[in-house]
Enzyme design. Structure first.
Site, mmCIF file in Angstrom:
data_model
loop_
_atom_site.group_PDB
_atom_site.id
_atom_site.type_symbol
_atom_site.label_atom_id
_atom_site.label_comp_id
_atom_site.label_asym_id
_atom_site.label_seq_id
_atom_site.Cartn_x
_atom_site.Cartn_y
_atom_site.Cartn_z
ATOM 1 N N CYS A 1 -6.219 11.590 43.899
ATOM 2 C CA CYS A 1 -6.882 12.206 45.053
ATOM 3 C C CYS A 1 -5.904 12.489 46.183
ATOM 4 C CB CYS A 1 -8.020 11.322 45.544
ATOM 5 S SG CYS A 1 -7.498 9.654 46.032
ATOM 6 N N HIS B 217 -9.446 6.858 49.500
ATOM 7 C CA HIS B 217 -9.718 8.117 48.822
ATOM 8 C C HIS B 217 -9.357 9.295 49.727
ATOM 9 C CE1 HIS B 217 -11.413 10.561 45.666
ATOM 10 N NE2 HIS B 217 -12.124 11.234 46.541
ATOM 11 N N ASN C 226 -13.962 17.452 48.039
ATOM 12 C CA ASN C 226 -13.498 16.383 47.163
ATOM 13 C C ASN C 226 -12.770 16.978 45.955
ATOM 14 O OD1 ASN C 226 -13.083 13.794 46.260
ATOM 15 N ND2 ASN C 226 -15.211 13.367 45.746
ATOM 16 N N GLN D 152 -9.938 15.974 39.457
ATOM 17 C CA GLN D 152 -8.827 15.089 39.136
ATOM 18 C C GLN D 152 -9.049 14.347 37.824
ATOM 19 O OE1 GLN D 152 -9.724 12.695 42.798
ATOM 20 N NE2 GLN D 152 -9.247 10.953 41.472
#
Length: 331
Positions: free
Chosen positions: A136, A274, A298, A130
């Site tokens: 996110c 997140h 992630n 990102q």
């Protein structure tokens, strides 16, 4: 406060408080800048060097503490090395997360395997980055829909995060300043489609909406919210595939995470900022040692964590809020 104003205030504060640099770290600093392609003005270099040195100290302290207290995870200097904790938190969204959609119904007599990794079944696209943009929430949603598209069609297609960033503002999302996975799912469902990354590529900044219906590659008919407990989360993961989740990722140990089961004593289960994709679970060592973990994808690139993934404690009272905000779509 706009990001520009925040950065101006931050730079002033750092300039006033910055200590003299540790010249013993000159070579390491220059190497870090080269690897991460950083260039600064002379004044900014002083500010960023001070922040970087504080992060060096934190990493050394954690490494020593990890050896003494067995925290089970390691940290390292990475691309976030010149950023403060406040700047990291600006990349996430800490606004309230409301849930009111259809609830996932737990079923009886579901066979639960000891370990699970949906990557091995082809459900998960490569890790993306990102960058310095708090998107996110959009990466989590796009990745979750990608998995369901593969489940339905056998085609693994990276979906457009930029489409979500540009076009879901009316649902309360704010592009790089944060957003809610729930609202992003609502947008895709009501919009009638979402484009692929190939036709609507990521730019790490929000722009005007350029979605074109004829280029849509997937539709969401509805989406379900998982009850806030880890048993329900595991069952949903086993029966439906990867799940979009949110955790407390506001700590510097999170941004510098390198590997192992992440155990941050300050992690909270009621502050979620997140978004990630839950792709599996397992355990380290012998099963009886209670070192069970959730496996999460992630959006900080493959250099972060375990090639872009992290392990979070499992069956430890909803650690970091792993089960507090989980959902998945139906295509």
């Amino acid at each position: 406060m706009t990001p520009a104003v925040f950065m101006a205030i931050l730079c002033l504060e750092v300039a006033l408080a910055a200590p003299m640099p540790d010249y013993n770290l000159d070579a390491e600093w220059e190497k870090w800048k080269r690897i991460n392609e950083r260039t600064y003005s002379p004044e900014e270099e002083k500010q960023r060097r001070a922040v970087w040195e504080e992060n060096v100290k934190m990493i050394k302290w954690h490494t020593m503490d990890n050896g003494l207290w067995m925290n089970n995870f390691t940290v390292e200097m990475n691309e976030f090395g010149d950023m403060t904790g406040e700047e990291i938190r600006m990349m996430t969204d800490s606004s309230s997360l409301t849930l009111s959609n259809e609830k996932h119904i737990q079923k009886r007599n579901i066979k639960i395997p000891k370990t699970l990794d949906w990557r091995k079944e082809g459900y998960v696209t490569p890790v993306r980055n990102q960058g310095l943009c708090g998107a996110c929430w959009a990466f989590s949603v796009a990745a979750c829909i990608e998995s369901q598209l593969f489940k339905k069609t056998g085609k693994l297609i990276p979906l457009s995060v930029q489409n979500l960033m540009d076009c879901s503002a009316s649902y309360g999302n704010k592009g790089c300043l944060g957003g809610k996975p729930y609202s992003a799912f609502q947008y895709v469902k009501n919009n009638g489609g979402l484009e692929a990354e190939a036709t609507y590529p990521y730019e790490a900044k929000a722009r005007h909406c350029r979605y074109r219906p004829e280029r849509s590659v997937v539709k969401v008919t509805r989406f379900f919210v998982v009850p806030r407990n880890e048993d329900a989360l595991m069952q949903a993961l086993v029966t439906h595939g990867p799940i979009a989740v949110a955790i407390d990722g506001s700590h510097e140990s999170f941004s510098k995470y390198r590997g192992g089961i992440y155990h941050e004593p300050k992690c909270r289960s009621n502050v979620l900022d997140h978004g990630l994709l839950l792709v599996g679970y397992g355990y380290e060592g012998h099963e009886s040692e209670n070192r069970k973990y959730w496996l999460l994808k992630n959006s900080h690139g493959e250099k972060w964590g375990e090639k872009g993934y992290m392990k979070l404690p499992r069956d430890q009272n909803n650690y970091c809020g792993i089960a507090s905000y989980a959902m998945y779509p139906v295509l």
